[in-house]
Write a protein that holds these residues in place. Sequence first.
Motif, PDB file in Angstrom:
ATOM      1  N   GLU A  42       0.858  -1.194   0.000  1.00  0.00           N
ATOM      2  CA  GLU A  42       0.000   0.000   0.000  1.00  0.00           C
ATOM      3  C   GLU A  42       0.887   1.235   0.000  1.00  0.00           C
ATOM      4  O   GLU A  42       1.504   1.558   1.014  1.00  0.00           O
ATOM      5  CB  GLU A  42      -0.901   0.023   1.239  1.00  0.00           C
ATOM      6  N   THR A  49       5.278   7.206   1.869  1.00  0.00           N
ATOM      7  CA  THR A  49       5.379   6.001   2.686  1.00  0.00           C
ATOM      8  C   THR A  49       4.757   4.818   1.965  1.00  0.00           C
ATOM      9  O   THR A  49       3.931   4.978   1.064  1.00  0.00           O
ATOM     10  CB  THR A  49       4.670   6.171   4.045  1.00  0.00           C
ATOM     11  N   CYS A  50       5.158   3.640   2.412  1.00  0.00           N
ATOM     12  CA  CYS A  50       4.672   2.406   1.805  1.00  0.00           C
ATOM     13  C   CYS A  50       4.607   1.339   2.890  1.00  0.00           C
ATOM     14  O   CYS A  50       5.558   1.167   3.648  1.00  0.00           O
ATOM     15  CB  CYS A  50       5.638   1.996   0.698  1.00  0.00           C
ATOM     16  N   LYS A  51       3.493   0.644   2.958  1.00  0.00           N
ATOM     17  CA  LYS A  51       3.361  -0.506   3.858  1.00  0.00           C
ATOM     18  C   LYS A  51       3.506  -1.758   3.006  1.00  0.00           C
ATOM     19  O   LYS A  51       2.745  -1.960   2.061  1.00  0.00           O
ATOM     20  CB  LYS A  51       1.997  -0.521   4.535  1.00  0.00           C
ATOM     21  N   TYR A  53       3.345  -5.751   3.194  1.00  0.00           N
ATOM     22  CA  TYR A  53       2.904  -6.878   4.008  1.00  0.00           C
ATOM     23  C   TYR A  53       3.688  -8.111   3.576  1.00  0.00           C
ATOM     24  O   TYR A  53       3.658  -8.515   2.418  1.00  0.00           O
ATOM     25  CB  TYR A  53       1.399  -7.088   3.858  1.00  0.00           C
ATOM     26  N   ARG A  94       7.711   0.427   5.256  1.00  0.00           N
ATOM     27  CA  ARG A  94       7.470  -0.196   6.563  1.00  0.00           C
ATOM     28  C   ARG A  94       7.048  -1.632   6.317  1.00  0.00           C
ATOM     29  O   ARG A  94       6.077  -1.880   5.609  1.00  0.00           O
ATOM     30  CB  ARG A  94       6.347   0.544   7.296  1.00  0.00           C
ATOM     31  N   ILE A  96       5.460  -5.083   7.442  1.00  0.00           N
ATOM     32  CA  ILE A  96       4.459  -5.572   8.390  1.00  0.00           C
ATOM     33  C   ILE A  96       4.252  -7.061   8.143  1.00  0.00           C
ATOM     34  O   ILE A  96       4.068  -7.477   6.990  1.00  0.00           O
ATOM     35  CB  ILE A  96       3.126  -4.800   8.217  1.00  0.00           C
ATOM     36  N   ASP A  98       2.406 -10.325   7.710  1.00  0.00           N
ATOM     37  CA  ASP A  98       1.052 -10.696   7.300  1.00  0.00           C
ATOM     38  C   ASP A  98       0.843 -12.171   7.616  1.00  0.00           C
ATOM     39  O   ASP A  98       1.483 -13.032   7.031  1.00  0.00           O
ATOM     40  CB  ASP A  98       0.885 -10.443   5.805  1.00  0.00           C
TER      41      ASP A  98
END
Length: 131
Positions: A42, A49-51, A53, A94, A96, A98
């Motif tokens: 995302e 910024t970028c998430k 997973y 970032r 994360i 999943d």
Amino acid sequence: MRKNSIKNTRVNAEVHKELAEIIRNGIKDPRIKPMTSVTAVEVAPDLKTCKAYISVLGDAEAKKDTLTGLRSAESYIRRQLAKTVNLRNTPEIRFILDESIEYGVTMSKLIDEVSKKDTASEVHEDGEDSQ
């Protein structure tokens, strides 16, 4: 750029593809397990910024080590992403964990166990009725 715009969707897809390639082939960190995949990306509408997973096949220690390795290689990953994806700003990534795939597999196993017990009890009840 709106969150669900066509441009944002394309940027997400391109960053997802390149990020998966960089993690698979570009990083030599032994903490990052070979069965690591990028499940979703995302990118914020402002491209700052970028998430990302990340799904890791393994135990809790393997997941923790992989996230630590990815976070330490973040500047390298961002630099490689800047080389391959032509964006005004290269987003800060970032990572994360999943666990949705693992959760789905666990739920599928539970459903299979319940259905096996259910069919076994039906066979057992049918056997009692015929006597």
